[in-house]
Design an enzyme around this catalytic site. Structure first.
Site, short mmCIF file in Angstrom:
data_model
loop_
_atom_site.label_atom_id
_atom_site.label_comp_id
_atom_site.label_asym_id
_atom_site.label_seq_id
_atom_site.Cartn_x
_atom_site.Cartn_y
_atom_site.Cartn_z
N HIS A 45 28.38 9.80 -7.23
CA HIS A 45 29.78 9.62 -6.85
C HIS A 45 29.88 9.21 -5.38
CE1 HIS A 45 29.92 13.43 -4.71
NE2 HIS A 45 29.25 13.94 -5.71
N HIS B 171 28.08 10.41 -2.11
CA HIS B 171 26.71 10.03 -1.73
C HIS B 171 26.62 8.63 -1.13
CE1 HIS B 171 25.02 13.61 -3.64
NE2 HIS B 171 23.90 13.30 -3.00
N LYS C 137 23.28 14.33 -12.49
CA LYS C 137 24.65 14.25 -11.98
C LYS C 137 24.96 12.79 -11.74
CE LYS C 137 25.35 18.71 -9.94
NZ LYS C 137 24.80 19.35 -8.75
N1 ARG Z 1 20.15 16.61 -2.88
C1 ARG Z 1 20.83 17.15 -1.75
C2 ARG Z 1 22.33 17.01 -1.93
O1 ARG Z 1 22.77 16.19 -2.69
C3 ARG Z 1 20.46 16.45 -0.47
C4 ARG Z 1 19.03 16.55 -0.08
C5 ARG Z 1 18.82 16.14 1.34
N2 ARG Z 1 17.45 16.15 1.75
C6 ARG Z 1 16.71 17.21 2.01
N3 ARG Z 1 15.48 17.06 2.36
N4 ARG Z 1 17.22 18.43 1.92
O2 ARG Z 1 23.07 17.74 -1.29
#
Ligand code: ARG
Length: 576
Positions: free
Chosen positions: A139, A142, A136
């Site tokens: 954007h 983040h 992805k």
């Molecule tokens: N990749 C996830 C997202 O973009 C966030 C992950 C955050 N960290 C975790 N340990 N769950 O929503």
């Protein structure tokens, strides 16, 4: 490095004064408590600090006015010029010469380390931030996790902790099977190599369009994912390649932002570490079957169940997060593990932390979800579905471009315009992201981010560059022993107060996981210094000792602003 700011010192003296005066009184406040009570009056005419004495009346069983006058009578210390009892308060007027000398000397001694500490020595903090999703594009949704996490990491480092920055990659799930499937059917190596994430996204969208017409494709996608799960060579090769491509693209953004990580162990890393969690949950009798799925019931905690295995046996995001938390504790023995993740995942983290607690891990209490609000762009909510997305790299590049235009206009003779444009453009975006309480939603606006006059990154950076310029000019002046009695006016006092509070602001920012406290404090310091700068002449050939004091004030402001900006991940150019 530890430095006692005036507020702390005053609180200590005050506590001493109380115990000396009322030796038998029970429940007198500690120095720490007094420090919490000491306030800065709104009007400097009411003193530099005020202690609300009515808060002590109960412990002393004495009328407020009596306590206040007694304290004023007994008070004597060279650092306080005078103390006054007014309406239930004791107002302290600092000996401003001493205060200026002490404050400036401690900053000049420590330089950019002013405010740092060794309080965290021997303690480890894990920070999970940015945590992007593979295939992805990066954007602006983040941005906050990336910058809040990065800033907190710098703050903890500054306070002596050992930190571990973790990018918990979103690199697991059936979508990766579908992507491989799409690549096999319609992709080619060259184009994927060239197009990177954009090409992967295109293939993924195509997969969905085609699967609507031919549902059998979904089975093929699932089959590919199964191969990833089983570690099939071909599947792994393609999957790892997709990952490398995504990281290659995001690395450019991280480089612009100056953000780094110690670990990229993401969801797939826990593929072989979930069995342990599942077995442990079973052994501890925490797993129940509900509609074919294995869950941990959390109804006692008023939460929906935490699903561990779906009815088809597949693991979930939560299963991987449980494995990750345990792994991190085993590996790093963290004192705290912070998850910088949007507030939408609040329930998810409450569930995870509660399940860990039920498993008997007392360290579950050291896991903290550092939530933050949503970001919109020029008044419009972002939505991938509606096609309204703003890529972070585009936003940053545009910011650099705009900064470049402004610099071209304001300082056409600057030698390193490209570098400064990057520092100012990127700094404007980062500052904008970190200047409100993290829980508030943010609306990104160009005219607010890049304004050189408002509460913005460029404004603070400009003030820093102004200090640097003053200091360059000051080099022509002969060195003299500073006479701090020239910086006892209200404008200088404002600047000094903000400087003296800086170390405490950094600690608070850490305790509350709130970088914006540093952003705002640094901004106030810039404002106070500018006010001083416009009302006072810094360099005066006929007054070398006064000049030396004002130059030292400028030097201290420069150091503190630079550190403040550093702690929120913003660079400080010396000329702009
Ligand atoms: N990749 C996830 C997202 O973009 C966030 C992950 C955050 N960290 C975790 N340990 N769950 O929503």
């Amino acid at each position: 490095m530890s430095f006692m700011d005036m507020k702390t010192k005053l609180a200590g003296l005050m506590a001493q004064c109380l115990t000396d005066t009322w030796q038998d009184a029970q429940g007198l406040p500690t120095a720490e408590e007094i420090r919490g009570l000491l306030a800065v009056p709104p009007d400097p005419k009411m003193g530099d600090y005020a202690l609300p004495v009515f808060r002590l009346a109960k412990a002393l069983r004495m009328p407020t006015a009596k306590i206040a006058t007694t304290v004023v009578e007994k008070w004597s210390h060279e650092d306080v010029a005078r103390a006054e009892a007014v309406n239930g308060y004791v107002n302290f007027f600092l000996n401003r010469v001493n205060f200026a000398a002490e404050t400036l000397e401690s900053v000049l001694k420590a330089g950019e380390n002013y405010g740092s500490s060794d309080m965290g020595n021997g303690k480890t903090i894990c920070l999970d931030y940015s945590s992007i999703n593979i295939a992805k594009r990066f954007h602006i949704g983040h941005l906050s996790t990336t910058m809040i996490g990065h800033s907190l990491r710098r703050i903890y480092d500054f306070l002596g902790y050992k930190t571990v920055g973790i990018n918990h990659l979103g690199d697991w799930g059936t979508q990766f099977g579908k992507m491989i499937c799409a690549y096999k059917l319609w992709g080619n190596e060259e184009e994927v190599e060239k197009g990177g994430v954009n090409e992967l996204v295109r293939l993924y969208v195509k997969f969905h369009e085609e699967a609507e017409k031919d549902p059998a494709l979904d089975d093929q996608g699932r089959a590919w994912f199964k191969k990833i799960e089983d570690g099939d060579k071909e599947a792994m090769r393609i999957f790892n390649w997709f990952k490398a491509l995504t990281l290659r693209d995001t690395e450019r953004v991280y480089k612009l932002l100056g953000v780094t990580f110690d670990s990229y162990a993401g969801e797939s890393f826990y593929n072989d570490k979930m069995d342990r969690v599942i077995n442990e949950l079973k052994e501890k009798n925490l797993l129940t079957i509900s509609e074919g799925a294995s869950i941990v019931d959390l109804s006692e905690d008023n939460m929906s169940p935490c699903i561990i295995l779906r009815s088809d046996g597949a693991t979930l995001y939560a299963t991987r997060d449980l494995a990750a938390a345990i792994y991190r504790h085993d590996t790093y023995h963290f004192d705290k593990c912070l998850y910088v993740v949007a507030y939408q995942q609040d329930l998810h983290f409450r569930q995870i932390f509660r399940v860990l607690e039920k498993m008997g891990y007392e360290w579950a209490k050291d896991c903290v979800h550092v939530a933050f609000g949503m970001i919109s762009y020029e008044g419009q909510a972002l939505s991938t579905r509606k096609g309204h997305v703003v890529y972070l790299e585009d936003l940053l590049n545009k910011a650099v471009e705009k900064a470049r235009e402004i610099i071209e206009e304001k300082s056409p003779n600057l030698p390193n315009k490209d570098e400064v444009a990057r520092q100012v453009g990127v700094g404007a975006v980062v500052y904008f992201d970190l200047h409100n309480d993290r829980n508030k939603d943010i609306d990104f606006r160009w005219e607010r981010a890049l304004n050189f006059d408002g509460e913005t990154g460029p404004y603070v950076q400009y003030t820093h560059a102004r200090c640097c310029s003053v200091l360059r000019k000051a080099e022509a002046f002969a060195a003299a022993e500073p006479d701090y009695s020239v910086i006892t006016d209200d404008e200088a006092q404002d600047v000094l107060m903000l400087i003296s509070h800086f170390p405490q602001v950094v600690r608070k920012a850490m305790e509350q996981s709130e970088p914006s406290m540093i952003t705002r404090h640094t901004t106030q310091l810039a404002q106070a210094y500018n006010k001083y700068y416009f009302e006072h002449r810094i360099m005066d050939e006929s007054d070398p000792v006064g000049t030396a004091a004002r130059v030292n004030l400028t030097r201290a402001v420069r150091d503190v602003i630079k550190t403040g900006l550093y702690l929120i991940g913003v660079e400080a150019p010396e000329r702009m």
